[in-house]
Write a protein that holds these residues in place. Structure first.
Motif, mmCIF file in Angstrom:
data_model
loop_
_atom_site.group_PDB
_atom_site.id
_atom_site.type_symbol
_atom_site.label_atom_id
_atom_site.label_comp_id
_atom_site.label_asym_id
_atom_site.label_seq_id
_atom_site.Cartn_x
_atom_site.Cartn_y
_atom_site.Cartn_z
ATOM 1 N N SER A 1 54.810 35.057 86.871
ATOM 2 C CA SER A 1 55.107 34.586 88.234
ATOM 3 C C SER A 1 55.876 35.640 89.008
ATOM 4 C CB SER A 1 55.931 33.297 88.194
ATOM 5 O OG SER A 1 55.197 32.265 87.595
ATOM 6 N N ASP B 1 49.113 30.778 90.990
ATOM 7 C CA ASP B 1 50.080 30.694 89.889
ATOM 8 C C ASP B 1 49.916 29.375 89.135
ATOM 9 O OD1 ASP B 1 52.125 31.030 88.146
ATOM 10 O OD2 ASP B 1 53.676 31.423 89.640
ATOM 11 N N GLU B 2 49.177 29.426 88.050
ATOM 12 C CA GLU B 2 48.874 28.239 87.238
ATOM 13 C C GLU B 2 48.508 27.047 88.122
ATOM 14 O OE1 GLU B 2 50.914 27.760 83.645
ATOM 15 O OE2 GLU B 2 52.092 29.598 83.836
HETATM 16 MG MG LIG Z 1 55.304 31.218 85.845
#
Ligand SMILES: [Mg+2]
Ligand SMILES: Nc1ncnc2c1ncn2[C@@H]1O[C@H](COP(=O)(O)OP(=O)(O)O)[C@@H](O)[C@H]1O
Length: 263
Positions: free
Chosen positions: A49, A161-162
């Protein structure tokens, strides 16, 4: 679409109460080519991240450089669209109002803008839900609104991000297939963060395995599977072979991250 280039990029965060700074990303070197779909894969806490947030313009590198289209990034910009795990949508706005939110910060409300919002809503498969509030939608549908909201800005770089991390397995597959379809259409430069091996192999042109904290590139796997792809590709022998390899790689990194193995 611009390329994204990390050169010896490190990011440090201040240590707690005067302690030494903590390195979240260490000497990251990676070139994400124009129109390439790159997945960053690695154990929790390895700096995925953090690396993405530098590209988004939320963070600055402590040393080294990160360039988008040859230029350093000064701050967030709708041309670099970001999609997070919890769909970045406003609960008090309808699907359509959410989709229009970004452009409304820069331009007046118009019939043309409404048409654009409707087109995006259709593209993510939410036609008929324009006037619904997020609370009335499932998790997958909310994530679709988040996608529409980002894509309406027509970003040249898409940072994810995910994004599907909180969805159930079936919905997740539907969202992955939707993303593949959207990407086939206009091939943006994509950096997609995940800790899911299947997801990384299904989506990416390359999978970049990051090592346990502090994050750096451990290995890069070229995913030589034909496109357009669908979930069926996960049954291919080549896919299964790559998955086995990545599982071993990730397992050893997770052990390090959990302190079970000395790096
Ligand atoms: Mg992360
Ligand atoms: N704002 C912050 N302040 C201090 N430490 C942070 C901050 N953001 C992340 N970290 C630390 O940096 C490391 C990498 O975090 P992160 O990039 O979120 O990892 P990942 O996304 O791979 O799980 C972790 O050890 C995390 O605790």
């Amino acid at each position: 679409m611009p390329e994204v280039l990390f050169e010896d990029m490190s990011v440090e965060f201040p240590g707690p109460r005067g302690q030494a700074p903590r390195r979240a990303v260490s000497d990251l070197n990676l070139r994400v080519k124009d129109q390439e779909f790159v997945c960053l894969l690695g154990p929790s806490g390895c700096g995925k991240s953090t690396a993405l947030n530098v590209v988004a313009g939320f963070l600055q590198p402590t040393s080294g450089t990160m360039l988008v289209g040859g230029k350093p990034v000064k701050g967030p910009n709708p041309d670099r669209g970001v999609v997070f795990q919890d769909a970045n949508i406003f609960p008090w706005l309808s699907v359509e109002e959410n989709a229009m939110f970004g452009p409304l910060l820069r331009e007046r409300k118009s019939a043309k803008l409404r048409d654009r919002a409707r087109e995006m809503i259709e593209r993510v498969g939410l036609q008929g839900f324009e006037q619904h509030l997020p609370l009335e939608l499932s998790g997958g549908m909310r994530q679709r609104v988040g996608l529409a909201r980002t894509l309406i800005n027509d970003p040249s770089v898409l940072l994810m991000d995910e994004p599907f991390g909180a969805l159930d397995a079936q919905t997740r597959i539907l969202m992955q297939e939707l993303l593949l379809e959207l990407w086939e259409r206009d091939r943006k430069t994509v950096i997609f963060v995940t800790h899911d091996i299947n997801e990384a192999l299904l989506l990416g042109d390359r999978v970049v395995v990051m090592s346990a904290s502090p994050g750096r590139v451990k290995e890069v796997v070229e995913v030589d599977l034909p496109r357009p792809r669908s979930f069926d590709v996960t049954d291919e022998p080549q896919f299964i072979e790559m998955r086995k390899h990545l599982m071993e790689e990730l397992h050893s990194e997770s052990e390090k991250a959990e302190g079970l193995k000395t790096p």
